[in-house]
Motif scaffolding. Structure first.
Motif, PDB file in Angstrom:
ATOM      1  N   ASP A 102       0.850  -1.181   0.000  1.00  0.00           N
ATOM      2  CA  ASP A 102       0.000   0.000   0.000  1.00  0.00           C
ATOM      3  C   ASP A 102       0.895   1.244   0.000  1.00  0.00           C
ATOM      4  O   ASP A 102       1.599   1.506   0.972  1.00  0.00           O
ATOM      5  N   HIS A 105       0.329   4.377   0.315  1.00  0.00           N
ATOM      6  CA  HIS A 105       0.012   5.363   1.356  1.00  0.00           C
ATOM      7  C   HIS A 105       0.627   4.955   2.695  1.00  0.00           C
ATOM      8  O   HIS A 105       1.173   5.792   3.421  1.00  0.00           O
ATOM      9  N   LYS A 106       0.568   3.656   2.994  1.00  0.00           N
ATOM     10  CA  LYS A 106       1.142   3.170   4.250  1.00  0.00           C
ATOM     11  C   LYS A 106       2.664   3.246   4.230  1.00  0.00           C
ATOM     12  O   LYS A 106       3.288   3.578   5.236  1.00  0.00           O
ATOM     13  N   GLU A 143      -4.803   4.731  -9.101  1.00  0.00           N
ATOM     14  CA  GLU A 143      -5.830   5.112  -8.135  1.00  0.00           C
ATOM     15  C   GLU A 143      -6.468   6.460  -8.486  1.00  0.00           C
ATOM     16  O   GLU A 143      -7.659   6.680  -8.262  1.00  0.00           O
ATOM     17  N   LEU A 152       5.156   1.335  -6.651  1.00  0.00           N
ATOM     18  CA  LEU A 152       4.237   2.006  -5.725  1.00  0.00           C
ATOM     19  C   LEU A 152       3.601   3.229  -6.382  1.00  0.00           C
ATOM     20  O   LEU A 152       2.391   3.473  -6.252  1.00  0.00           O
TER      21      LEU A 152
END
Length: 393
Positions: A189, A191-192, A233, A226
């Motif tokens: 992920d 964002h993580k 997205e 990533l």
């Protein structure tokens, strides 16, 4: 700008569809001081001068402000042809420097500059990235991944945006035997990962790097994958595409055949072998590497942009910019060609007669590394040290 075609003794004027696509458009380029970015800027100035304005996001570096860095770019041999055609003053008027840094929060933009970009920009080329394979994970994430996220956030505020083009790489989905022109799930992920490296100390991030990377061989491929996830997205919200060039090599034809400003990829290998430093390489010499001359890469970027904007083809969002089966060049052929060149035009600073070879056997390669790399390097460094200089080999 038109192309003239002769058919049955009649001249037919065919409009330049790519030039028309960029006519009166405001372009924003990140990574404009990099290898690919410079060639993109030069191409716009030389062949697509009907654009409204080119904005280049540039950060201060080594005591030089962004405007000084742009002047350095214009002084490059790459821009000699377009300067002869249009003059330096015209180039300076066509390009506006925006002081910013994609690795900083808010891209390091002033409120005024951010407002200008949001009001005016039509097309964005996000090429800024660290391309070092050995880059520290935290820096790679902040520049490559968080920088892309912040550019996407900026693009969502742009009122007249027609295209956001993310320059990725064909080598960020290494588990795929055949790379399709489609998005792939990111390895984690994004964002993580961004949040993780933001609050963790550098030494903690580096201690966890191998575990975070998993099967990925380096931080470059990982952070690019990533970033692709972030762009995919954002696709429902902005007109975004992903462009995946393979190994970008020096100029093939225009404007200056052979021009480059770095020694990445096969260029570094040929220079190292030509100077006699590289004597052995663990590689199957009959294998093919996928290379893309930088001028062809830029042409493909512009053609992909035209296809997306002109046809409003929002179904096709990913373009692989590769040579694939069209032009196959083996490693053996690359070395053979390089050897012929260095025999005719020897390089300066040679430490050994140019040579070396590729080995399929790892054991034989390791033996040659010891005999022809390490022992000679220590010997030469000892002489350099005894002469009162800093060892460098």
């Amino acid at each position: 700008m038109t192309v003239t075609k002769v058919e049955t003794n009649m001249e037919v004027e065919i409009p330049d569809r790519i030039a028309l696509t960029f006519k009166d458009q405001n372009i924003l380029i990140t990574g404009g001081t990099g290898f690919l970015g410079k060639v993109i800027i030069e191409k716009f100035l030389r062949c697509l001068s009907n654009t409204e304005q080119i904005y280049v996001l540039v950060r201060p570096k080594k005591g030089k402000d962004p405007n000084d860095r742009l002047e350095e770019i214009f002084n490059s041999a790459l821009f000699e042809k377009v300067k002869e055609q249009k003059g330096l003053t015209a180039l300076q008027k066509a390009v506006t420097v925006i002081n910013g840094d994609v690795s900083l929060p808010g891209l390091g933009l002033s409120a005024e500059d951010r407002k200008t970009l949001c009001e005016k920009i039509n097309i964005v080329y996000h090429a800024a990235a660290t391309v070092r394979f050995d880059e520290l994970l935290k820096r790679a994430v902040l520049l490559n991944t968080r920088g892309t996220k912040q550019m996407l956030d900026l693009a969502k505020e742009m009122k007249q945006l027609k295209l956001f083009a993310y320059i990725s790489t064909a080598y960020c989905h290494l588990e795929e035997k055949i790379l399709g022109e489609k998005p792939y799930p990111p390895p984690a992920d994004p964002h993580k990962i961004i949040k993780c490296v933001e609050w963790m100390d550098d030494n903690v991030v580096e201690a966890m790097t191998d575990k975070i990377l998993g099967n990925y061989p380096n931080t470059y491929a990982f952070t690019k994958a990533l970033s692709e996830g972030l762009v995919e997205e954002a696709m429902p919200q902005i007109p975004a595409i992903i462009l995946r060039p393979s190994i970008v090599i020096p100029v093939w034809k225009e404007p200056v055949p052979g021009w480059t400003d770095n020694i990445n990829g096969p260029t570094g290998l040929l220079i190292g072998a030509g100077k006699g430093v590289i004597r052995t390489m663990y590689c199957n010499e009959n294998s093919y590497a996928d290379y893309l001359p930088v001028d062809i890469a830029v042409n493909a970027i512009l053609a992909s942009s035209w296809n997306f904007i002109y046809h409003k083809d929002h179904e096709k969002r990913v373009y692989n910019l590769t040579s694939s089966n069209e032009f196959k060049v083996s490693w053996a052929e690359i070395i053979a060609r390089g050897r012929k060149i260095t025999e005719k035009v020897p390089l300066n600073g040679i430490v050994w007669y140019p040579g070396g070879s590729m080995k399929k056997s790892r054991l034989l390669h390791n033996i040659c590394v010891l005999l022809f790399h390490m022992i000679p390097a220590y010997f030469l460094d000892s002489l350099i040290f005894l002469a009162g200089y800093k060892p460098m080999i």
